[in-house]
Design an enzyme around this catalytic site. Structure first.
Site, PDB file in Angstrom:
ATOM      1  N   HIS B  55     -38.377   9.208  18.115  1.00 53.65           N
ATOM      2  CA  HIS B  55     -37.547   8.148  18.675  1.00 53.65           C
ATOM      3  C   HIS B  55     -36.877   8.721  19.929  1.00 53.65           C
ATOM      4  O   HIS B  55     -36.743   9.943  20.078  1.00 53.65           O
ATOM      5  CB  HIS B  55     -36.497   7.692  17.661  1.00 53.65           C
ATOM      6  CG  HIS B  55     -37.044   6.792  16.593  1.00 53.65           C
ATOM      7  ND1 HIS B  55     -36.260   5.972  15.810  1.00 53.65           N
ATOM      8  CD2 HIS B  55     -38.326   6.581  16.186  1.00 53.65           C
ATOM      9  CE1 HIS B  55     -37.021   5.298  14.966  1.00 53.65           C
ATOM     10  NE2 HIS B  55     -38.279   5.654  15.160  1.00 53.65           N
ATOM     11  N   GLU B  57     -33.815   8.913  20.895  1.00 51.55           N
ATOM     12  CA  GLU B  57     -32.649   9.759  20.647  1.00 51.55           C
ATOM     13  C   GLU B  57     -33.052  11.149  20.186  1.00 51.55           C
ATOM     14  O   GLU B  57     -32.489  12.165  20.611  1.00 51.55           O
ATOM     15  CB  GLU B  57     -31.748   9.144  19.561  1.00 51.55           C
ATOM     16  CG  GLU B  57     -31.238   7.746  19.865  1.00 51.55           C
ATOM     17  CD  GLU B  57     -32.138   6.663  19.287  1.00 51.55           C
ATOM     18  OE1 GLU B  57     -33.375   6.745  19.440  1.00 51.55           O
ATOM     19  OE2 GLU B  57     -31.599   5.721  18.686  1.00 51.55           O
ATOM     20  N   CYS B  85     -31.100   4.032  14.604  1.00 48.20           N
ATOM     21  CA  CYS B  85     -31.467   3.845  13.193  1.00 48.20           C
ATOM     22  C   CYS B  85     -30.810   4.945  12.364  1.00 48.20           C
ATOM     23  O   CYS B  85     -30.135   5.828  12.896  1.00 48.20           O
ATOM     24  CB  CYS B  85     -32.988   3.886  13.033  1.00 48.20           C
ATOM     25  SG  CYS B  85     -33.696   5.535  13.262  1.00 48.20           S
ATOM     26  N   CYS B  88     -31.819   8.511  13.455  1.00 48.98           N
ATOM     27  CA  CYS B  88     -31.206   8.953  14.716  1.00 48.98           C
ATOM     28  C   CYS B  88     -29.695   9.113  14.581  1.00 48.98           C
ATOM     29  O   CYS B  88     -29.111  10.036  15.165  1.00 48.98           O
ATOM     30  CB  CYS B  88     -31.583   7.990  15.829  1.00 48.98           C
ATOM     31  SG  CYS B  88     -33.357   8.054  16.202  1.00 48.98           S
TER      32      CYS B  88
END
Lengths: 151, 151
Positions: B55, B57, B85, B88
């Site tokens: 992801h 992040e 999410c 993260c």
């Protein structure tokens, strides 16, 4: 007394936890099993790798996904010595891990049966089957020994 | 009408989101700022890298930690185009990110103001300051356009 033997994947995960301790990392280990075979074994290495995301589960998931050439690990099982944190529980969802087996519960940082309870959220897109308490005494003892020496 | 300009780090994060879309990845971007300077910029690449943990992040945090040679990003800020999410948000805690700025809210997958609410858990060891809704219209439009074309 005959102790019931631990399943082979958890023995492998515990070996990984011991390897972590030997490197001065918090002793937590994980393996990924696919069709009965261990396809990835890893432990946390945040200090060595300078990577705060380097938990045992993340390392094992990344290694298995790289091996399979897929961002999803459908049908794969994750064995880990400690209850996963929110980061790792989230990664387990994203990877579509079918079954999660873990050793010790972690009231301080776990996010399966504690805290964020990631798999219990309505928004959770994929819920693995969860089996807890497998080898928890051994997994806990490794962590306690590690932190006792350092205090 | 004069629109209030978006802060530079969010413009950079939105550029990263556009770069993701151009590669066929879900358009989400992130940057890490330290002492006023962008030290890492990334977007999600789970398909290209075969990595379910990729992801925006996570990629930005890993890059910044590698750069600084430290598993902790004390005093650093994370700017991301979408509400993080659970995975993260957990990584943000582990990395000790000081301030989190995000664009669009994500009722389906976000874990800051929705679902697992990672930073609100009693067990949460580190809570970043959180600023939401910065450039959310642009961030949302990028996501909507991306998924509309694919349906």
């Amino acid at each position: 007394m005959i102790r019931w033997p631990l399943p082979e994947p958890m023995l492998r995960a515990l070996d990984q936890a011991r390897a972590a301790a030997a490197e001065g990392e918090v002793p937590i280990g994980a393996v990924i099993v696919r069709q009965g075979a261990v396809i990835a074994a890893a432990h946390n290495r945040p200090r060595a790798l300078h990577d705060p995301t380097s938990h045992a589960e993340i390392e094992a998931i990344r290694a298995a996904a790289r091996l399979l050439g897929s961002e999803r690990l459908d049908g794969c099982d994750l064995w880990v010595t400690l209850e996963p944190c929110a980061m790792c529980a989230g990664a387990i969802v994203h990877a579509r891990i079918a079954r999660l087996y873990y050793g010790a519960s972690d009231p301080k940082g776990g996010a399966v049966e504690h805290g964020a309870r990631v798999f219990e959220q309505d928004q959770c897109l994929h819920r693995p089957e969860v089996y807890a308490g497998i080898g928890e005494d051994v997994a806990s003892a490794l962590l306690k020994d590690f932190f006792r020496v350092r205090r």
